[in-house]
Design a protein around this motif. Structure first.
Motif: not given
Length: 892
Positions: A510-517, A598-607, A654-655, A676-682
């Motif tokens: 689910a979209e969170a932490g800058g990573q889209i769903a 931040s925003l990240n999606k497949p192949g792209y990141l913005r910080f 932390a953010l 980093e504190l992060c709930g995203g996938t890596h």
């Protein structure tokens, strides 16, 4: 008693009484109704509204709050503050009036040695709602307050609601009598300056309907459960217990004023009445410095809208006030340091994150000092025109432009106008300000909506959080526990419908932490749902927004939830790449380059990160090299869950502005390189990110920069396109690829030389026409007039030069020069007058107003030179005719 001690005693009092101590929420909450948290109960709203079941029956907190509706009144009175601390105790269907009243009374009146505040009971008054006999009896019969110190008041004063449909109820307020030197007798009804409210007890027992204002709504009936919401103003209690007159004299605020005295050489009239202009400025600095530091600590950065605009306005008011007090140069760092020293015992983040807070505040100060310089030029230009026209009043619209565009507060404009011997049309200015506020209020009201939207999810939230399985697997067997369409629960959905599907388990992120769903599918026998989006409700319920492509689905169905594997791979590359870039930025720039979004999606990141000034090309290359070196090192990516203090002790980033729970997930890449504190996938290893290619760097606001990058295959494709472009240039220029930059630089320089030569030739040709134009002058009364369409090729930039030259040739006579251009659909024009023409009372600025309508334009300027632009070239002859008529009328 020191303010930090007042806070501690409050929390200890209620913890001993069985309440759960809840830390202050961030000043920024994900609530469409709030710019900032403005009351102690805000973080508990879902519990009061019944949207969520609280994890405790009773709670206590000291909530940091910011209110900015009356920002213009800060400093003018000693009652208005933007930042304040609200201590509160809360009951969710547990105790009610009797206990709430006794809790408050015992803390206020118990001796200091027994943990209380030691207030004299004889100086405390209370108010109750008109028909609240129960509260009246408790105060009088059980607490022992005489009836003459209990006053009944109406809905506007003693009935609470959120301003929207929802819970409401009568309240009882506790007041302290400061003594006859502060006002007249008669209790709170007579004088709320002498009788100061220090605690409000809200008996939340009813439900309100639609309506506007504090007392224009219907009470629909009782709530299923009775709740308690109280608020004690920490700052008000502090100045009473410290024996001073107002919050500006308390232990946490007065030191900022002292620092301002040192920096300006002026003195604050401590202990006196509300005071004059200097005292107002001292109070503005003290209040706004504290608020600004707290906002920056919670992740707000100066900007042009929303929260960022409020912060920018506060910081600029500090700069302006310090300037008007006589400070020379920068002062912000000094003020921020005092706030840190005074407030950090209760808010340690002010110390641990001080460098970032200081950088943001100082950066805005630096920018505003430049703005002051440019705004001053605009003021001087306008003031010169006012005086040249023989007027004495600086326009309200011009004052508003200075305020709205340059950030000039009205009192700065008033001071500058007075220095120039002018007054200001304050009524006109305030009228425009009122219009702006009305628009803002209407916009806020349009965005405002009730919290009842989330009620549809309450039962689902009460069942517990969605089990997220996506860290370990991409396919999960699950059960549909809810279907929602258009905000309503539905039992089933069929082909073509778009619905929200809530599962008990889900692998989809689910979209969170800058990573889209994630995208993916939900399937079963004969059923196929396309997952378009996944969002969180209350940070724990996964809501899958789907389109039913095949079959019929119903609540209770068993399904298979599947993540699009290719999408997830790209998403993990983007998210892990974001961590690489963040770590590289901090390694190259230092620890103050902290994430701001931040925003990240497949192949792209913005910080986005906090930093003053752009990055050089060399610095960008260095950041890219550090990030790619970490990728090449094939670091293992480790994730683990621990408690928040332990994670911070380990150095995990932390953010800012994010509210974390007691347990947090830590993502570690390469040991100390990134944590980093992060709930995203890596990814599992850093090499799986693939190459990182920075695309560029830019500003997104004062003190905030942005880098963008491609990762993985997208990075390879981008570099391949760049290589093909370079090879194409090399082929065209017939040089090796390594020689392309030098060759292009040489061509650009040659082009610049050619353009300069062309410009010189064109300017010479334009000026050559000045003589023939001057010779074409004809007389109208006592004045010579040159009114012509300029030669072809004369644009707006040359028109003024040409008009000046023609006027120079006629300088010994009374003459007017009016030239019109035709520049790609635009009609620039210039009117110039000689000294002789002005002696006849002819002013260029007034003549412009006569000619502009004919060409569909407008303009203005000074008596000697004015200019403008129109849109209708066919009206040039009519404009010239209008000019002749105006001169003929003046001569007559």
């Amino acid at each position: 008693m020191q303010t930090h001690e007042i806070r501690r005693r409050f929390l200890d009092h209620f913890v001993k009484a069985g309440h759960t101590e809840v830390p202050s929420a961030s000043l920024i909450l994900d609530d469409p109704n709030l710019l900032f948290v403005n009351a102690g109960m805000v973080q508990f709203v879902p519990y009061f509204l019944g949207q969520q079941t609280p994890p405790f029956n009773t709670a206590t907190s000291v909530q940091k709050c910011v209110r900015t509706l009356d920002i213009e009144n800060v400093g003018i009175t000693t009652r208005h503050n933007t930042f304040f601390q609200m201590a509160g105790n809360f009951s969710f269907g547990d105790y009610f009036k009797r206990e709430a009243i006794n809790f408050a009374w015992s803390l206020l009146t118990n001796p200091i040695d027994d943990g209380g505040y030691g207030f004299d009971p004889e100086r405390l008054w209370v108010t109750v709602y008109l028909d609240d006999d129960e509260a009246q009896d408790i105060w009088h019969k059980e607490i022992g307050i005489p009836n003459e110190r209990i006053q009944r008041r109406g809905m506007a004063d003693n009935y609470w609601s959120m301003g929207i449909p929802g819970p409401c109820g009568p309240c009882s307020e506790i007041y302290y009598d400061r003594g006859p030197e502060y006002g007249k007798d008669g209790g709170p009804e007579a004088d709320e300056d002498r009788y100061l409210e220090i605690w409000n007890l809200v008996f939340m027992q009813n439900e309100r309907g639609e309506g506007v204002g504090k007392d224009n709504f219907e009470v629909l009936g009782p709530l299923p459960k009775k709740n308690i919401d109280t608020g004690m103003g920490v700052e008000r209690v502090a100045f009473l217990l410290q024996g001073v007159d107002n919050v500006y004299e308390t232990d946490l605020v007065r030191p900022v004023i002292t620092k301002a005295e040192q920096l300006t050489g002026r003195r604050y009239a401590a202990g006196g009445p509300e005071g004059g202009a200097d005292d107002i400025r001292f109070r503005v600095i003290a209040d706004h410095a504290r608020t600004a530091a707290m906002l920056i600590a919670d992740g707000v950065n100066p900007g042009n809208e929303g929260r960022g605009y409020v912060l920018r306005r506060l910081l600029r008011r500090i700069v302006r006030s310090a300037r008007l007090l006589g400070a020379e140069g920068a002062t912000m760092s000094e003020f921020m340091a005092v706030v840190r020293d005074e407030m950090s015992p209760s808010y340690p983040e002010l110390k641990t994150d001080y460098k970032r807070i200081e950088n943001v505040a100082v950066g805005e100060e630096t920018a505003f000092l430049r703005t002051l310089a440019s705004g001053s030029k605009m003021f001087e230009s306008e003031a010169d025109e006012v005086k040249a026209a023989g007027k004495k009043v600086f326009g309200g619209s011009e004052a508003f432009v200075l305020h709205d565009t340059y950030g000039f507060p009205i009192d700065l404009t008033l001071e500058m106008a007075a220095e120039a011997g002018l007054s200001v049309d304050e009524d006109g200015f305030r009228s425009l300000m009122a219009e702006q506020r009305a628009r803002a209020k209407a916009d806020a009201q349009a965005r405002k909506h009730g919290h009842t939207d989330l009620m549809v999810y309450k039962d689902l939230l009460d069942r517990g959080p969605t089990e997220f399985t996506g860290f370990a697997e991409l396919n999960t067997e699950a059960k549909i526990i809810g279907l929602i369409k258009d905000g309503q629960k539905v039992p089933a959905a069929s082909v073509g419908e778009q619905v929200e599907v809530i599962l008990d388990r889900s692998p989809l992120y689910a979209e969170a932490g800058g990573q889209i769903a994630d995208t993916g599918m939900i399937t079963a026998n004969g059923v196929r749902l396309k997952v378009d989006d996944v969002q969180k409700i209350a940070k724990k319920l996964w809501v899958h927004k789907v389109t039913v492509e095949e079959g019929l689905i119903a609540e209770g169905d068993e399904v298979l939830a599947q993540v699009d594997a290719q999408w997830r791979h790209g998403a993990t590359q983007g998210h892990s790449g974001t961590h690489m870039v963040h770590a590289a930025l901090r390694q190259v720039l230092g620890p103050n380059a902290v994430q701001a979004g931040s925003l990240n999606k497949p192949g792209y990141l913005r910080f986005d990160f906090n930093w003053q000034g752009g990055l050089s090309e060399q610095t960008r290359h260095e950041i890219e090299d550090v990030a790619n070196a970490a990728v090449s090192a094939d670091y293992q990516v480790n994730t683990f869950v621990t408690d928040l203090p332990k994670a911070k002790e380990m150095g995990a980033m932390a953010l800012f502005g994010e509210n974390y729970g007691d347990e947090v997930r830590v993502v570690e890449i390469g040991g100390p390189f990134s944590m980093e504190l992060c709930g995203g996938t890596h990814v599992a290893h850093s090499s799986q990110i693939g190459p990182i290619t920075l695309l560029g760097e830019s500003s997104v606001g004062s003190g905030v920069r942005r880098v963008e990058a491609f990762v993985g295959l997208d990075s390879v494709r981008y570099l391949a396109k760049e290589r093909a472009l370079l090879q194409g240039l090399a082929s065209t220029l017939k040089v090796p690829t390594e020689d392309v930059p030098g060759r292009v630089e040489n061509l650009v320089e040659r082009l610049k030389v050619a353009e300069r030569e062309l410009e010189q030739s064109r300017a010479a040709a334009v000026l050559a026409s000045a003589g023939s134009l001057a010779d074409a002058a004809h007389r109208i009364g006592d004045v010579l007039l040159v009114a012509e369409k300029a030669p072809a090729g004369v644009g707006a930039g040359d028109l003024r030069t040409l008009a000046t030259d023609v006027r120079g040739r006629l300088a010994q006579q009374a003459a007017v020069v009016a030239l019109f251009g035709d520049d790609d659909g635009k009609v620039p024009f210039v009117v110039a007058t000689t000294d002789g023409a002005r002696e006849h009372g002819i002013k260029a600025g007034e003549l412009v107003k006569a000619v502009a309508p004919a060409i569909g334009g407008r303009g203005g300027g000074k008596p000697d030179m004015a200019q403008g632009s129109g849109t209708d070239a066919s009206g040039i002859e009519a404009a010239i005719a209008a000019l002749r008529a105006a001169l003929a009328e003046g001569s007559a």
